[in-house]
Scaffold this motif. Structure first.
Motif, PDB file in Angstrom:
ATOM      1  N   UNK A  47       0.830  -1.204   0.000  1.00  0.00           N
ATOM      2  CA  UNK A  47       0.000   0.000   0.000  1.00  0.00           C
ATOM      3  C   UNK A  47       0.863   1.253   0.000  1.00  0.00           C
ATOM      4  N   UNK A  48       1.886   1.265   0.839  1.00  0.00           N
ATOM      5  CA  UNK A  48       2.759   2.429   0.920  1.00  0.00           C
ATOM      6  C   UNK A  48       3.557   2.623  -0.368  1.00  0.00           C
ATOM      7  N   UNK A  49       4.065   1.539  -0.919  1.00  0.00           N
ATOM      8  CA  UNK A  49       4.919   1.659  -2.096  1.00  0.00           C
ATOM      9  C   UNK A  49       4.106   1.934  -3.364  1.00  0.00           C
ATOM     10  N   UNK A  50       2.860   1.478  -3.400  1.00  0.00           N
ATOM     11  CA  UNK A  50       2.003   1.803  -4.542  1.00  0.00           C
ATOM     12  C   UNK A  50       1.748   3.305  -4.603  1.00  0.00           C
ATOM     13  N   UNK A  51       1.593   3.919  -3.447  1.00  0.00           N
ATOM     14  CA  UNK A  51       1.414   5.374  -3.409  1.00  0.00           C
ATOM     15  C   UNK A  51       2.661   6.069  -3.929  1.00  0.00           C
TER      16      UNK A  51
ATOM     17  N   UNK B 255      -1.227   4.155   3.826  1.00  0.00           N
ATOM     18  CA  UNK B 255      -1.112   4.768   2.505  1.00  0.00           C
ATOM     19  C   UNK B 255      -2.163   5.852   2.340  1.00  0.00           C
ATOM     20  N   UNK B 256      -1.863   6.878   1.572  1.00  0.00           N
ATOM     21  CA  UNK B 256      -2.870   7.899   1.290  1.00  0.00           C
ATOM     22  C   UNK B 256      -3.870   7.474   0.217  1.00  0.00           C
ATOM     23  N   UNK B 257      -3.665   6.293  -0.375  1.00  0.00           N
ATOM     24  CA  UNK B 257      -4.526   5.858  -1.472  1.00  0.00           C
ATOM     25  C   UNK B 257      -5.863   5.327  -0.951  1.00  0.00           C
ATOM     26  N   UNK B 258      -6.962   5.637  -1.641  1.00  0.00           N
ATOM     27  CA  UNK B 258      -8.249   5.053  -1.277  1.00  0.00           C
ATOM     28  C   UNK B 258      -8.290   3.562  -1.616  1.00  0.00           C
ATOM     29  N   UNK B 259      -9.179   2.842  -0.941  1.00  0.00           N
ATOM     30  CA  UNK B 259      -9.244   1.391  -1.073  1.00  0.00           C
ATOM     31  C   UNK B 259     -10.574   0.924  -1.661  1.00  0.00           C
TER      32      UNK B 259
END
Length: 304
Positions: free
Chosen positions: A91-95, A128-132
């Motif tokens: 999650x962190x690295x995808x952001x 992560x700042x990304x929505x899920x």
């Protein structure tokens, strides 16, 4: 947090070279081809991309390829899931790689109670700042009560059903719609086109298209008929392409992924085979797949 999804959602395969390593150059060509054929979103390193068999580095590499090729034109939504540390790192690295959202696949091996699953989702969301988008299948079984709570969290933007339990999905759609109207619902069943008409009827308009990865012209022809509510065309493609493909898929566990890679190889795209525990089709099955693809291409051309 809002991510807009339209068009055919593209789930690229992960190409491997002769040594079984990630073939990044071919991955780039594969993603570019899907975008050129009108993909409305790219979901790298998810189910069709053999998420189960990829390292963190391979997943991140596929995400970077998709982000660079899409260049902001459509959303890029990689997979995260498995063990909690693995999911959190992805999650962190995808952001960091520039993704737009995450498809949260089920946790590894164990199925916990609703509060445990909620804490799993929350832990990934906090990493992560990304929505899920949560994926309802396997060890991740979301009740309507749990989805009501998750829908109140703006970091959770979607629900994808991979169980085929239409009654539960209908209940979840109804409950979530009481909380917010900007939530995305996806049909995530294998060869989703075969069941999408039913899902549309319960308020689930979006679907995964693994077939698009190997036969974009056929998948687009189906999608165009689906959107236009042209039942004659849609049912023709369903009858002559998707239902034979489903019959072949059901011969062997895991063929929802294996056949897509085989279909690409039949067209001269050397994406390699699948990683264990999946298996590649045998010569008879490849021959049958070739026949199905040929008929699908003919049909798409007739309907163009």
């Amino acid at each position: 947090m809002t991510v807009a999804f339209t068009g055919v959602l593209f789930f690229p395969v992960t190409p491997f070279d002769e040594r079984g390593a990630l073939e990044s150059g071919l991955a780039r060509e594969h993603v570019a081809a899907g975008l050129a054929n009108g993909a409305g979103g790219v979901f790298p390193a998810c189910g069709t991309g053999e998420f189960h068999a990829l390292s963190v580095e391979e997943s991140v590499a596929m995400t970077r390829v998709a982000v660079e090729e899409a260049a902001g034109s459509v959303p890029v939504v990689p997979g995260a899931g498995g063990t909690l540390p693995h999911a959190v790192e992805l999650a962190a690295r995808a952001a960091d790689a520039g993704a737009d959202a995450l498809l949260l696949l089920p946790p590894y091996l164990v199925a916990g109670p609703a509060d445990g699953l909620e804490r799993y989702v929350t832990a990934v969301a906090e990493a992560s700042p990304l929505p899920l988008i949560v994926y309802h299948r396997g060890t991740a079984q979301y009740s309507s009560a749990l989805m009501r709570r998750l829908a109140a969290d703006p970091r959770i933007i979607g629900f994808k059903d991979g169980t085929g339990d239409v009654a539960r999905t209908q209940e979840i759609v109804s409950v979530v719609r009481e909380v917010r109207d900007d939530f995305a619902f996806f049909n995530g069943l294998l060869t989703a086109e075969a069941s999408q008409a039913a899902y549309r009827g319960i308020g689930v308009p979006l679907y995964s298209s693994a077939a698009f990865a190997m036969a974009p012209e056929i998948a687009r022809a189906y999608y165009d008929a689906y959107v236009a509510e042209d039942e004659q065309r849609r049912l023709g493609i369903l009858r002559d392409f998707y239902l034979p493909l489903v019959a072949l898929r059901d011969e062997t566990p895991g063929f929802g992924v294996s056949l897509v890679k085989a279909g690409l190889r039949l067209q001269g795209v050397p994406v390699g085979g699948v990683r264990p525990p999946l298996s590649d089709p045998d010569p008879r099955q490849e021959q049958e797949l070739g026949r199905i693809l040929k008929r699908g291409v003919e049909l798409a051309a007739e309907l163009a």
